[in-house]
Design an enzyme around this catalytic site. Structure first.
Site, short mmCIF file in Angstrom:
data_model
loop_
_atom_site.label_atom_id
_atom_site.label_comp_id
_atom_site.label_asym_id
_atom_site.label_seq_id
_atom_site.Cartn_x
_atom_site.Cartn_y
_atom_site.Cartn_z
CB ALA A 164 126.67 44.03 5.22
CD GLU A 169 127.39 44.92 8.71
OE1 GLU A 169 127.00 45.21 9.66
OE2 GLU A 169 128.36 45.37 8.05
#
Length: 859
Positions: free
Chosen positions: A270, A304
């Site tokens: 990600a 994230e």
């Protein structure tokens, strides 16, 4: 000539001269369906601290049409070269306009373009870390030149367009187009800006925090994956993390909304784009997966989100502090999983010890090992530094730092750090200074020992007992093995904060009966008087609770108990630590591969943690493929295949363990009867009660059948017809490359090395199928071809595509002195760039280690 590189010194000089205020970026994506190029217009306003000075802005584009600096047109052919536009005679305040034709990519870098075979629609997304915003707009491409960014995007009518700010209502532009005008972002770095566009579908929710806080949440994917999108579970994890991070950081989420977009053909797990996180869409699970896969996905989501504060709000000044970005996000994601109310994974530190730390230990024993705070001289350095030291060793050291200064004091320091440096850039010293203030600890010596040196320490217990079994002396011996040949620096002894756990057998289980936490000195021997007078237990475990970063060895008596009873630990973390120690001993040639196999087969049946089970399966497969004596290897493989089938048949139907053993068995099946079973499961003539032979498992079965010559193009084409998706195309490419024929290997090699037509994920799939450990003789001729091609590939391909080939096609299965000699000859003759040298030297180290392990297994 700089090419596409940028040195740290160039970045420092530019940052001392310039202050960047704002970008206005217009992108015309109206012809995205045709591919090729798109029009990019950048207006950037910036100041120069010295009037009349010169500088440059970065851009990678097939054509620059217009450059206007302070109203004066500059001839593109004269000022644009080597990914840079020269900016002469600057004023105190400047406005630059650049119009260019930029290229869509199929490599996962810049603006990636993908056509879904299901609906034939086009999907776009950006990936800018490390230096690829310049592939989409003209940019001062370094993290410390922050600015605001205002995007205006023209796109086909009906497309969803997502960026860092809330998506606006589009304006009709005629000819089937719409214009999307986004508000300006706060001051952020170029590499975390983002644009995702296409007929994506979205699911929406809202995070409601204290004091009336409301943050819009969105989750997006392609329509062809929408039926598999478990948005509710993803929102649940996200909201838990919002609660946890805002409480721990004492700083409200800093952006206007939080979108998570599952995008195709993504190179990493990600990317922390501010308010618009992109995630690989393999995390939208099309088939049954084990809970370990959901845990890994959740950790990625938390990682994230943590970056929104650490990395996006407060950003490193230069890439030498990349480790701090990634280590902090990794550490906080794991502690959130383990502590957040309602988390499904309170055992997250077990997974960390078993997976992340083994990655770090492996990386730290390579010739390319480096201090956590690495010397990053240019962009090529940082591109190969997304490694186990940057992520896992750094997170391990942060975990030890928390134990050293105290968890409350650590987070108080982090809170002060965010408040003091919001929207700015920092160095490591800024964080350490805040932690010193809140903890009262002097961290300079700690930093020097842990962050500025390379290598790994080994901790061993020294235990003496009286005739009555009572401990009369207990000490921890610390070793600093020499760094691998070629590594920079010297091995050092370090201070460690560890716990020592004492375990006894109680009611058939190994239970901890005592725990002592202490500081191990930066010396060869640390006495532990607290344990003198204690009865010697069945198992003594150093680094219990996994507080420190070190390889741990068991004393002879503990090892004997663990060998017989490793599955009897009542808790998962001590089991994982013992499993990790055994695996490390195998890699180091201190335990024979055949003994490791027997240890695993003896204990894995009682291992409850499915993530640990799957790690053991991967490690046994690797050990048998590379570390086993070649004369014994087939015996070991048959032993493992038989055991895997037995575990598969005994596992509870429909459960995680059954699925894990089905995949393990499929990867190693070798006798005619075993391959017949795979074929029967695939065509439905064989059934194992409870086992769902779904789409992904079907491909696993078919790949093994193709690799063993039991399936060919007709079977592969038929399966692809059943699964006519992007994932199906990747699996089919793997199966075709796995076939055990010279023609199949030549076709796969040419498609990757010569033709340069594959997208990033299809190329990766072909490489994965090409390299089969059962096909060493078939692959042997490609060693010479590899060394004849590797330098050209590095020079001509983008970083992501080149690294896939250079690492993936290295002859790692050819474990021989001849492979080492061929590598050394190439290194001496080719004069490779540092980044290329590192990739090849790391691969060589794997063969060298395997040779030593094979010799140990013969012994």
């Amino acid at each position: 000539m700089p090419g596409t590189n940028l040195t740290r010194e160039e970045a420092r000089t530019r940052a001392e001269l310039l202050h960047v205020d704002a970008y206005e970026i217009e992108l015309d994506l109206g012809s995205a369906a045709e591919g090729g190029t798109f029009r990019s217009t950048t207006v950037v306003r910036f100041g120069a601290r010295e009037a009349g000075a010169s500088s440059f802005i970065d851009l990678v584009a097939p054509q620059v049409r217009e450059v206007v600096l302070n109203g004066e047109p500059l001839e593109p052919a004269q000022v644009f070269a080597d990914s840079r536009i020269a900016l002469p005679n600057l004023r105190e305040q400047n406005e630059l306009r650049v119009v260019a034709d930029c290229a869509y990519s199929s490599t996962g870098e810049g603006l990636h373009r993908f056509v879904d075979p299901v609906d034939q629609q086009t999907y776009l997304y950006t990936q800018f870390e490390v230096p690829d915003a310049r592939r989409v707009f003209a940019a001062f491409e370094q993290p410390d030149l922050k600015a605001t960014f205002q995007f205006t995007v023209t796109a086909p009518e009906g497309w969803r367009v997502v960026s860092n700010e809330v998506s606006p209502e589009p304006e009709k532009a005629g000819q089937g187009l719409e214009v999307h005008r986004f508000a300006a972002t706060p001051r952020i770095s170029t590499y975390i800006t983002a644009l995702i566009a296409g007929p994506y579908v979205g699911v929406f929710d809202e995070y409601q925090g204290e004091g009336g806080q409301r943050v819009p949440l969105g989750i997006f994917c392609r329509p062809s994956l929408a039926e598999y999108l478990d948005a509710e579970a993803l929102f649940e994890v996200t909201k838990q993390a919002f609660d946890y991070f805002q409480r721990k950081f004492d700083f409200a989420y800093p952006f206007s909304k939080y979108d998570q977009l599952f995008v195709p053909e993504f190179n990493a797990g990600a990317m922390e784009n501010a308010g618009a996180v992109t995630i690989r869409d393999q995390y939208v699970f099309r088939s049954k997966v084990t809970d370990a896969a959901y845990e890994v996905r959740a950790e990625t989501v938390l990682h994230e989100l943590a970056h929104m504060w650490f990395g996006d709000l407060v950003t490193m000044e230069w890439w030498n502090d990349l480790w701090l970005n990634e280590s902090f996000a990794t550490f906080t994601s794991i502690i959130c999983q383990s502590e957040a109310p309602g988390s499904r994974w309170p055992h997250a530190w077990t997974t960390f010890a078993n997976q992340m730390k083994t990655w770090a230990y492996r990386q730290d024993q390579l010739p390319s090992t480096h201090p956590i705070m690495a010397e990053i001289n240019d962009l090529e350095d940082v591109q190969v530094n997304f490694d186990g030291i940057t992520y896992a060793k750094g997170a391990s050291v942060l975990k030890q730092l928390v134990a050293y200064v105290g968890k409350d004091e650590f987070f108080k320091g982090v809170q002060a750090y965010f408040k003091r440096h919001a929207w700015g850039n920092t160095r490591l010293s800024d964080l350490l200074g805040a932690l010193e203030e809140t903890s009262g600890r002097d961290l300079k010596a700690w930093s020097k020992a842990w962050l500025e040196t390379a290598g790994i320490n080994v901790l061993r217990p020294e235990i003496e007992t009286g005739e009555d079994g009572v401990i009369t002396r207990f000490a921890v011996r610390q070793e600093a093995p020499a760094l691998p040949a070629g590594a920079k620096g010297e091995a050092v002894l370090r201070p460690h904060r560890i716990a020592v756990g004492l375990y006894e057998v109680q009611d058939g289980r190994l239970e901890r009966v005592e725990r002592v936490e202490l500081d191990v000195e930066a010396a060869e021997l640390t006495e532990v008087p607290q344990l003198v007078g204690v009865r010697r237990p069945a198992v003594v475990l150093l680094n219990d609770d996994d507080l420190s970063y070190a390889k741990v060895r068991l004393d002879a008596e503990s090892l004997a108990v663990v060998t017989e009873r490793i599955g009897d630990f009542a808790q998962s973390l001590p089991r994982a630590l013992c499993w990790a120690a055994a695996w490390d001993m195998t890699r180091d040639g201190e335990m024979r591969t055949r003994d490791y196999l027997e240890l695993v087969l003896r204990g894995v049946g009682s291992e409850s943690d499915i993530g640990v089970v799957q790690s053991l399966q991967r490690q046994v497969g690797l050990a048998l493929a590379l570390y086993a004596d070649p004369e014994w290897r087939e015996t070991g493989l048959r032993r493992y295949a038989d055991a895997a089938l037995e575990h598969l048949r005994r596992a509870p139907g429909g459960g995680d363990h059954q699925l894990a053993w089905a995949r393990a068995f499929a990867s190693v099946a070798r006798t005619d009867a075993q391959l017949d079973l795979l074929q029967g499961l695939l065509d439905g003539t064989e059934v194992i009660e409870g086992l769902a032979v779904d789409t992904e498992l079907r491909w696993s079965l078919l790949e093994r059948l193709a690799a063993t010559g039991r399936a060919d193009e007709p079977e592969i084409a038929a399966e692809l017809k059943r699964d006519a998706t992007a994932a199906g195309e990747r699996h089919a490419a793997t199966c075709r490359a796995a076939r055990p024929t010279a023609e199949a290997k030549a076709e796969a090699w040419a498609s990757v090395v010569t033709e340069e037509k594959l997208s990033n994920t299809v190329q990766e799939a072909v490489i994965g199928g090409f390299v089969q450990t059962d096909q060493r003789e078939l692959l042997a001729p490609y060693t010479e071809k590899y060394f004849a091609s590797v330098k050209r590939i590095f020079e001509e391909r983008t970083h992501e595509m080149g690294q896939q080939i250079i690492v993936g096609l290295y002859p790692s299965v050819q474990v021989s002195q001849e492979t080492l000699d061929a590598t050394d000859a190439w290194l001496n003759e080719a004069d490779p760039a540092p980044a290329l040298r590192r990739m090849v030297v790391e691969s060589r180290a794997g063969v060298e280690r395997a040779l030593k392990a094979q010799a140990a297994d013969r012994g």
